[in-house]
Write a protein that holds these residues in place. Structure first.
Motif, PDB file in Angstrom:
ATOM      1  N   CYS A   1       0.813  -1.223   0.000  1.00  0.00           N
ATOM      2  CA  CYS A   1       0.000   0.000   0.000  1.00  0.00           C
ATOM      3  C   CYS A   1       0.844   1.270   0.000  1.00  0.00           C
TER       4      CYS A   1
ATOM      5  N   THR B   1      -8.852  -0.456  -9.382  1.00  0.00           N
ATOM      6  CA  THR B   1      -8.908  -1.908  -9.509  1.00  0.00           C
ATOM      7  C   THR B   1     -10.245  -2.403  -8.973  1.00  0.00           C
ATOM      8  N   THR B   2     -10.575  -3.639  -9.311  1.00  0.00           N
ATOM      9  CA  THR B   2     -11.809  -4.229  -8.796  1.00  0.00           C
ATOM     10  C   THR B   2     -11.778  -4.309  -7.274  1.00  0.00           C
ATOM     11  N   THR B   3     -10.617  -4.664  -6.719  1.00  0.00           N
ATOM     12  CA  THR B   3     -10.484  -4.756  -5.260  1.00  0.00           C
ATOM     13  C   THR B   3     -10.755  -3.417  -4.600  1.00  0.00           C
ATOM     14  N   LEU B   4     -10.166  -2.358  -5.154  1.00  0.00           N
ATOM     15  CA  LEU B   4     -10.356  -1.037  -4.563  1.00  0.00           C
ATOM     16  C   LEU B   4     -11.812  -0.592  -4.674  1.00  0.00           C
TER      17      LEU B   4
ATOM     18  N   VAL C   1     -14.550  -2.495  -4.883  1.00  0.00           N
ATOM     19  CA  VAL C   1     -15.358  -3.273  -3.935  1.00  0.00           C
ATOM     20  C   VAL C   1     -15.098  -2.810  -2.510  1.00  0.00           C
ATOM     21  N   LEU C   2     -13.843  -2.527  -2.188  1.00  0.00           N
ATOM     22  CA  LEU C   2     -13.495  -2.048  -0.847  1.00  0.00           C
ATOM     23  C   LEU C   2     -14.189  -0.730  -0.539  1.00  0.00           C
TER      24      LEU C   2
ATOM     25  N   ALA D   1      -9.864  -4.011   6.971  1.00  0.00           N
ATOM     26  CA  ALA D   1      -9.731  -4.152   5.517  1.00  0.00           C
ATOM     27  C   ALA D   1      -9.121  -2.905   4.891  1.00  0.00           C
TER      28      ALA D   1
ATOM     29  N   LEU E   1      -5.625  -2.903   2.790  1.00  0.00           N
ATOM     30  CA  LEU E   1      -5.795  -2.870   1.342  1.00  0.00           C
ATOM     31  C   LEU E   1      -5.855  -1.480   0.731  1.00  0.00           C
TER      32      LEU E   1
END
Length: 487
Positions: free
Chosen positions: A54, A65-68, A70-71, A236, A240
């Protein structure tokens, strides 16, 4: 990591060009600067507290990104939910604290008041400090405060902590501008709508969950459950959420930077037509949305339906389905057509849905409120995404979002107050007329300014139904560059 060698004077003297000594001086300053900082500041700003993946790295740039996504959507849902857990449990809380229901209503009032103050005072910090420490600090304050809400036996302490929790509960309003600034211009509307969908889920689900939990267990259990989700979210985000660079160069002290940002926000409100139109739209649609969901409880609880709290809470699940459709609409329509066109479709659909329910009496039974709920939640939220996308395309996102959120909050307060008064005076049909009036007024504002108009009113330049791919992307990149330069 190998240590960076600080050049000596003899090293510098070997270079004859002007550029090399300047570079060496910058390196020397960067290496010695941390030593001049106070110990507490070095402790707080140390990179050791940030996971390696990070941390800032000149060799890479944090993108969407998809992760970011969704987060951010999850964080928005959890944080928004904190504002609504208290409504279904007020009667139980009143009994527990041995106060009247009217006195217990101070809890959500102070929670919302704290949220409103936080929007005005804390959201500008997104243009002053790095976003990661700001969001983690706000989530930490909310978590600690929420722990106090789970334990305190004092009503006065509970109300005071509710105000603090609402005050620090503004992190979603810092995530909207972030997503807008890092999303590709041709996918900005979809990205914004996904985070907005998360926040809307946070408005709908808590009422159902709180109603179920309170009906079968002690009312404090919903607060303990909320604390658990808050701790999970904080963990989380710590693990992340990237450490995006500071939005402003360190050329001013905190007070100067904060004052500059606040002054720029006030200036934009009266000098940027797209922002003024967007704020008016968001005020009106939030007034209609809040009025509907506030008066719906009284409508469903009254004769002939006589619904109980659990049934009314389950009715909110309709909003869950509609929030899933907003990203789809954003991808198919908002990203391809002009803002006025995408918004008009949603508003017309909302007006028809409201009219079907309001003017059919009991002919549709429970179907009428369901139809209106679909129109309110989907049709009226569409202009919010469309105008957020248009505003973020042209203006610094975080500063514009402060004004946007403040107008949405004021719209909710006005809609709740006026909607209750209208329902008490004329019943469900009159409330429907009020919602249609708000929808019509929103449509007037939307159609008062064309997509190519640079002034406050008019359609100079034509209708421009479809967004031109090249121009829209170019304009989006320009707006993002301007936003980055200003912020």
């Amino acid at each position: 990591m190998a240590p960076i060698r600080v050049p000596t004077d003899s090293d510098i003297s070997q270079h004859s060009s002007d550029d090399e000594p300047k570079t060496s001086f910058v390196i020397r300053e960067r290496c010695t600067e941390p030593e001049n900082k106070p110990v507490w500041k070095r402790f707080i700003t140390s990179q050791k507290w940030i996971p390696r993946w990070c941390r800032q790295d000149p060799a890479r740039e944090f993108g969407l990104t998809t992760t970011l996504m969704v987060l951010c959507s999850w964080s928005s849902a959890v944080t928004a939910a904190n504002l609504f857990y208290t409504y279904p449990v007020l009667n139980k809380a009143a009994e527990s604290f041995n106060v009247s229901y009217q006195t217990a209503s101070q809890i959500p009032q102070l929670l919302q008041a704290g949220y409103g103050v936080g929007i005005l005072l804390l959201c500008p910090l997104g243009d002053v400090f790095r976003l990661r420490p700001v969001i983690l600090t706000l989530l930490s304050i909310t978590t600690i405060t929420w722990f106090g809400l789970c334990l305190t036996p004092s009503f006065h302490a509970f109300t005071a902590l509710s105000f603090i929790a609402g005050f620090a509960n503004v992190s979603p309003q810092l995530l909207f501008p972030l997503i807008s600034s890092i999303a590709p211009p041709h996918r900005r509307a979809t990205a914004i709508s996904i985070v907005l969908a998360g926040m809307m889920m946070g408005l709908a689900v808590p009422r159902v969950v709180a109603g179920i939990v309170t009906q079968y267990t002690h009312w404090r259990n919903i607060y303990w459950a909320a604390l658990g989700t808050q701790v999970l979210t904080l963990s989380a985000m710590f693990l992340l959420f990237p450490d995006f660079p500071r939005p402003q160069p360190e050329t001013k002290n905190f007070l100067q930077k904060y004052t500059h940002v606040a002054r720029d926000i006030a200036r934009m409100t009266v000098t940027k037509p797209i922002l003024a139109h967007g704020c008016t739209v968001t005020f009106l649609i939030n007034a209609a949305h809040a009025s509907f969901w506030t008066t719906l409880t009284a409508h469903l609880a009254g004769s002939p339906r006589d619904f109980g709290p659990l049934q009314i809470g389950l009715f909110s699940l309709i909003a869950v389905g509609t929030t899933m459709l907003i990203p789809v609409y954003s991808y198919l329509v908002i990203e391809r057509f002009a803002t006025y066109f995408a918004s008009t479709i949603g508003l017309v659909y909302a007006a028809v849905s409201i009219a079907v329910d309001a003017y059919t009496g009991n002919a549709l039974s429970i179907g009428g409120p369901i139809v209106q709920a679909l129109g309110i939640d989907l049709g009226i939220q569409i202009p919010s995404v469309a105008y957020r996308t248009a505003v973020y395309r042209e203006l610094p996102a975080n500063r514009a979002n402060v004004i946007f959120t403040a107008c949405a909050f004021l719209g909710q307060l006005a809609g709740t107050s006026i909607g209750n008064a209208v329902y008490a005076a004329g019943g469900w049909a009159k409330v429907g007329t009020f919602h249609i009036a708000l929808t019509g007024a929103t449509l007037v504002v939307v159609l008062a300014r064309g997509p190519k108009e640079e002034g406050w009113l008019g359609w100079r330049g034509g209708a421009g139904l479809r967004l031109d791919g090249g121009l829209s992307v170019e304009k989006g990149e320009e707006g993002a560059a301007v936003a980055e330069a200003k912020v």
